[in-house]
Design an enzyme around this catalytic site. Structure first.
Site, PDB file in Angstrom:
ATOM      1  N   VAL A 106      69.406  23.489  -2.655  1.00  0.00           N
ATOM      2  CA  VAL A 106      69.337  24.955  -2.574  1.00  0.00           C
ATOM      3  C   VAL A 106      68.026  25.449  -1.961  1.00  0.00           C
ATOM      4  O   VAL A 106      67.803  26.657  -1.856  1.00  0.00           O
ATOM      5  CB  VAL A 106      69.555  25.624  -3.956  1.00  0.00           C
ATOM      6  CG1 VAL A 106      70.961  25.334  -4.470  1.00  0.00           C
ATOM      7  CG2 VAL A 106      68.506  25.189  -4.964  1.00  0.00           C
ATOM      8  N   ARG A 107      67.143  24.532  -1.571  1.00  0.00           N
ATOM      9  CA  ARG A 107      65.866  24.897  -0.946  1.00  0.00           C
ATOM     10  C   ARG A 107      65.047  25.783  -1.893  1.00  0.00           C
ATOM     11  O   ARG A 107      65.084  25.612  -3.092  1.00  0.00           O
ATOM     12  CB  ARG A 107      66.079  25.551   0.420  1.00  0.00           C
ATOM     13  CG  ARG A 107      67.003  24.801   1.369  1.00  0.00           C
ATOM     14  CD  ARG A 107      66.644  23.358   1.573  1.00  0.00           C
ATOM     15  NE  ARG A 107      67.529  22.744   2.580  1.00  0.00           N
ATOM     16  CZ  ARG A 107      67.748  21.448   2.665  1.00  0.00           C
ATOM     17  NH1 ARG A 107      67.182  20.606   1.819  1.00  0.00           N
ATOM     18  NH2 ARG A 107      68.541  20.954   3.616  1.00  0.00           N
ATOM     19  N   ASN A 151      63.949  17.447  -3.270  1.00  0.00           N
ATOM     20  CA  ASN A 151      63.201  17.166  -2.033  1.00  0.00           C
ATOM     21  C   ASN A 151      62.717  18.437  -1.344  1.00  0.00           C
ATOM     22  O   ASN A 151      63.066  18.739  -0.209  1.00  0.00           O
ATOM     23  CB  ASN A 151      64.022  16.294  -1.074  1.00  0.00           C
ATOM     24  CG  ASN A 151      65.338  16.924  -0.655  1.00  0.00           C
ATOM     25  OD1 ASN A 151      65.948  17.669  -1.416  1.00  0.00           O
ATOM     26  ND2 ASN A 151      65.776  16.616   0.559  1.00  0.00           N
ATOM     27  N   LYS A 160      65.555  11.105  -8.496  1.00  0.00           N
ATOM     28  CA  LYS A 160      66.204  10.782  -7.226  1.00  0.00           C
ATOM     29  C   LYS A 160      65.360   9.786  -6.446  1.00  0.00           C
ATOM     30  O   LYS A 160      64.177  10.010  -6.194  1.00  0.00           O
ATOM     31  CB  LYS A 160      66.401  12.053  -6.401  1.00  0.00           C
ATOM     32  CG  LYS A 160      67.068  11.835  -5.042  1.00  0.00           C
ATOM     33  CD  LYS A 160      68.517  11.380  -5.194  1.00  0.00           C
ATOM     34  CE  LYS A 160      69.166  11.102  -3.847  1.00  0.00           C
ATOM     35  NZ  LYS A 160      69.402  12.320  -3.069  1.00  0.00           N
ATOM     36  N   HIS A 181      69.771   7.486  -2.921  1.00  0.00           N
ATOM     37  CA  HIS A 181      70.208   7.661  -1.537  1.00  0.00           C
ATOM     38  C   HIS A 181      70.360   6.244  -1.001  1.00  0.00           C
ATOM     39  O   HIS A 181      69.367   5.574  -0.711  1.00  0.00           O
ATOM     40  CB  HIS A 181      69.178   8.459  -0.740  1.00  0.00           C
ATOM     41  CG  HIS A 181      69.568   8.668   0.686  1.00  0.00           C
ATOM     42  ND1 HIS A 181      69.883   9.910   1.198  1.00  0.00           N
ATOM     43  CD2 HIS A 181      69.708   7.796   1.721  1.00  0.00           C
ATOM     44  CE1 HIS A 181      70.194   9.780   2.484  1.00  0.00           C
ATOM     45  NE2 HIS A 181      70.090   8.510   2.821  1.00  0.00           N
ATOM     46  N   ASP A 224      76.516  17.451  -1.695  1.00  0.00           N
ATOM     47  CA  ASP A 224      75.376  17.246  -0.787  1.00  0.00           C
ATOM     48  C   ASP A 224      75.294  18.387   0.219  1.00  0.00           C
ATOM     49  O   ASP A 224      74.908  18.197   1.378  1.00  0.00           O
ATOM     50  CB  ASP A 224      75.454  15.895  -0.070  1.00  0.00           C
ATOM     51  CG  ASP A 224      74.140  15.522   0.630  1.00  0.00           C
ATOM     52  OD1 ASP A 224      73.087  16.080   0.267  1.00  0.00           O
ATOM     53  OD2 ASP A 224      74.170  14.681   1.551  1.00  0.00           O
ATOM     54  N   HIS A 253      70.468  24.435   6.495  1.00  0.00           N
ATOM     55  CA  HIS A 253      69.405  24.508   7.498  1.00  0.00           C
ATOM     56  C   HIS A 253      69.685  25.718   8.381  1.00  0.00           C
ATOM     57  O   HIS A 253      70.850  26.002   8.694  1.00  0.00           O
ATOM     58  CB  HIS A 253      69.378  23.259   8.385  1.00  0.00           C
ATOM     59  CG  HIS A 253      69.000  22.007   7.679  1.00  0.00           C
ATOM     60  ND1 HIS A 253      67.706  21.693   7.323  1.00  0.00           N
ATOM     61  CD2 HIS A 253      69.757  20.956   7.259  1.00  0.00           C
ATOM     62  CE1 HIS A 253      67.674  20.514   6.728  1.00  0.00           C
ATOM     63  NE2 HIS A 253      68.908  20.049   6.670  1.00  0.00           N
TER      64      HIS A 253
END
EC number: 3.5.2.3
Length: 343
Positions: free
Chosen positions: A17-18, A42, A99, A136, A247, A251
């Site tokens: 979700v940034r 991340n 993660k 990942h 996922d 962007h």
């Protein structure tokens, strides 16, 4: 033929979700259909402490539309140097997972793990406190072909990891290969996997048909048709080892449509409809509720949601773009038709 489908409110066990204005733009898309989402850590800088995770959770909650029941489930970013002592603090704060990003494997993974053995003391603490490891599943060895990274990861990382930590719950995130699906199917009860809608619906031809199509570019990259079929078989098998994780990775459109385009498909806008379409394609709608609503919380040791959602067989056109802070976001299948609709 079923024209309406009511299922227990699903969860998304892999979501990006940034932050900031971007977060405010995308959280409502997930909140309208899911009860919970496991939020990836991340960011820049990455979420590596319990205090950072709590603050991030508060920002996400603030973006949920009033009257909507949606709860972010938080994770930390595993690094070579993350201290084992942080795990107890994370567990106390309600963080559920860490993660593992191999360094350089995907977006904002520069701080990732360079050697899994560097994290073993932290993994021991996770096993003790009941936190899950989300992986990942790709190696970043430049000698390994991009399309083989997942299969090689199983041999080099997953098999030794499972041997050394047999009771650590591990989720193999966003499976993309037949090898991955078979590995999880045959592993012990402490191993599970998420599967995305785009890996169920598309193979690698989608990236190249009629020219380069950057909105189908993601990491792990789409694979050949035999792998897509294997993923559909796994997702619709009824096995509780497999569950929903979009996922969805937003962007700005101008950074996707770029000489060095970003990796990630934005599916949160239409996620459950896309999954319904994938399951319907193999006459397996009866298996969607388990995959979307039951297997994930069961593996995480959380209660299932109590509410329901209803989907209707109805064709509609996905918006070409949606607002994304000062930019625009192009959802997967934007301007095209989806054949199920959330009511």
């Amino acid at each position: 033929m079923t024209d309406t489908l009511t299922i227990t409110r699903p969860d998304d066990w892999h979501l990006h979700v940034r932050d900031g204005a971007a977060l405010e733009a995308v959280v409502p898309h997930s909140a309208r259909q899911f009860g919970r989402a496991l939020v990836m850590p991340n960011l820049r800088p990455p979420v590596t402490t319990a205090a950072q995770a709590v603050a991030y959770r508060d920002r996400i909650r603030a973006a949920v539309p009033p009257g909507t029941a949606f709860e972010p489930v938080m994770s930390l970013y595993l690094t070579d140097k993350l201290p084992p002592e942080e795990i107890a603090l994370a567990a106390e704060a309600g963080v559920r997972a860490l993660k593992l990003y191999p360094a350089g494997a995907t977006t904002n993974s520069d701080a990732g793990v360079t050697d899994i053995r560097h994290t073993y003391k932290t993994l021991e603490a996770m096993q003790k406190h009941g936190l899950l490891l989300l992986v990942h599943g790709e190696v970043t060895d430049p000698a390994v072909d991009l399309f083989d990274r997942e299969a090689v990861f199983i041999d080099r990382v997953m098999i030794p990891l499972r041997r050394d930590f047999p009771e650590l719950k591990v989720v193999f995130e966003h499976l993309t290969t037949q090898e991955g699906a078979h590995y999880v199917r045959d592993a012990n009860r402490f191993t599970a996997a998420t599967i995305t809608a785009h890996h169920l619906l598309y193979n690698r031809n989608a990236i190249f048909t009629g020219g380069i199509r950057p909105h189908y570019y993601c990491l792990p990259v789409l694979k050949r048709e035999t792998h897509r079929v294997a993923l559909v078989q796994a997702a619709t098998s009824g096995s509780d080892r497999f569950f929903l994780g979009t996922d969805s990775a937003p962007h700005p459109a101008h950074l996707k449509e770029h000489a060095l385009g970003c990796a990630g498909c934005y599916t949160a806008l239409t996620a459950i409809e896309l999954y319904a379409e994938a399951f319907d394609s193999v006459d397996a709608l009866d298996k969607l509720e388990g995959f979307a609503s039951f297997h994930g919380p069961d593996f995480y040791g959380l209660p299932r949601n109590s509410g329901t959602i209803t989907l209707k067989r109805e064709s509609w056109t996905v918006p070409e773009t949606v607002p994304y802070g000062d930019a625009t976001l192009k959802p997967l299948r934007g301007g095209e038709t989806v054949h199920w609709k959330l009511m």
